[in-house]
Enzyme design. Sequence first.
Site, PDB file in Angstrom:
ATOM      1  N   SER A  69      78.116  15.272-142.610  1.00  0.00           N
ATOM      2  CA  SER A  69      77.745  15.997-141.386  1.00  0.00           C
ATOM      3  C   SER A  69      76.543  15.342-140.714  1.00  0.00           C
ATOM      4  CB  SER A  69      77.418  17.459-141.709  1.00  0.00           C
ATOM      5  OG  SER A  69      78.534  18.094-142.288  1.00  0.00           O
ATOM      6  N   ASN A 149      91.134  15.680-142.227  1.00  0.00           N
ATOM      7  CA  ASN A 149      90.855  16.374-143.491  1.00  0.00           C
ATOM      8  C   ASN A 149      91.836  17.502-143.790  1.00  0.00           C
ATOM      9  OD1 ASN A 149      89.148  17.117-141.150  1.00  0.00           O
ATOM     10  ND2 ASN A 149      88.628  18.882-142.404  1.00  0.00           N
ATOM     11  N   GLN A 177      87.210  11.222-145.171  1.00  0.00           N
ATOM     12  CA  GLN A 177      88.411  11.418-145.989  1.00  0.00           C
ATOM     13  C   GLN A 177      89.062  10.092-146.397  1.00  0.00           C
ATOM     14  OE1 GLN A 177      89.789  14.242-147.282  1.00  0.00           O
ATOM     15  NE2 GLN A 177      88.199  15.539-146.405  1.00  0.00           N
ATOM     16  N   CYS A 322      85.840  24.759-144.116  1.00  0.00           N
ATOM     17  CA  CYS A 322      84.877  25.246-143.124  1.00  0.00           C
ATOM     18  C   CYS A 322      85.469  26.355-142.267  1.00  0.00           C
ATOM     19  CB  CYS A 322      84.425  24.097-142.247  1.00  0.00           C
ATOM     20  SG  CYS A 322      84.192  22.593-143.160  1.00  0.00           S
TER      21      CYS A 322
END
Length: 393
Positions: A69, A149, A177, A322
């Site tokens: 992130s 992902n 990924q 998420c």
Amino acid sequence: MIYADHAATTKMSATAMAAMVKGWEVYGNPSSLHTIGQEAAVVLQQAREQIAACLDADPKEIYFTSGGSEADNQALRSAAAIGKRQGKMHIISTAFEHHAILHCLEELKAEGFSVTLLDVHENGMVTAEQVEAAIQPDTCLVSVMYANNEIGSVMPIAEIGAVCRKHNVLFHTDAVQAVGHIPVSVKNDNIDLLSLSAHKFHGPKGIGVLYAKKGVRLYTLIAGGAQERGKRAGTENIPAILGMAAALQEACDHMEENTQHCKALRDRLIAGLSQIPHSVLNGDPLHRLPSNVHFCFEGIEGESLLLLLDQKGICASSGSACTSGSLDPSHVLLAIGRPHEIAHGSLRLSLGEENTMAEVEYMLEAIPEVVSYLRNMSPVWRDLTSGKKSFLL
Ligand SMILES: *Cc1c(COP(=O)(O)O)cnc(C)c1O
């Protein structure tokens, strides 16, 4: 328990753990001039070189971050700052990026940037032609993920990178990924900026890398000391960095056998789950991560499916870790055009080296059973089978 959620995170490898223990023993601060500090500086440099070699990069192009992130945010902010200085305020990305990208793009929009989010084809692909068609004279950045992902589709990154080079636009890829799972070369793939995260390839959590090609000036998200060539302050997390380097080396050394193993399991799962009526495989069948299986089953709720599978000893996901916990359907499934009713019934199985064919066979018994059980209890399914509503799949 069967762990089939490797896209969310992976178990640390023994090699990575051993490297971390060494990292705690070498306790000095790499910025200290004395012997103990310099011992840490040496192992830090070795880890940087090891990671650079795995990516086909130069060690000076490797910047350690707290994970994927942070690397994504720093990449976008850097390209935006460069663009702004040149009066170029247009950014191209895709509708199915990770939220680390999408939410940062929202922030940049509020700061005056214009953002084009490319549509994703139903098979989960974005093409170099789409990227080229979207480039404007004031485009400063293209950011397209290497592999998605949720649905596991792998983008034509080298081609997209070539288009960006041709038009002199910076190219970032969120390769979280991909790295450690499929071959990634920043040189062959024409990449200027790349994000990776250790915990997706059996390394520790809370550590990642931003690769920035020589000459691409990074924006400083975390100001302070002169670590990471002055672009990311904070005393280096040596244990995590050594753990990440060891995990990446191991993943790259064993990539071919791991790929063969995972692909065999994946293809057996895809063949078996395709037998469930009114289901669809999401993501491209060919351009696909070796570990990814992703289906939508009509007439069920993904959340209930996950809970029942957990009771049967299977750890799976509806898509992205998420978005679970929220009732909104996945933005990725909406981006590939799945209607809300279908998008709610999703299941992602993401495999790893530790999974076995026996586990796959067990999952192929358990999943169809649970899907039928849920369908039999569902009022929506009753409407579908009675003809009151028509099937979408
Ligand atoms: C996991 C993931 C991230 C976030 O990485 P963290 O290290 O958890 O911050 C970003 N992008 C993609 C595609 C991911 O899968």
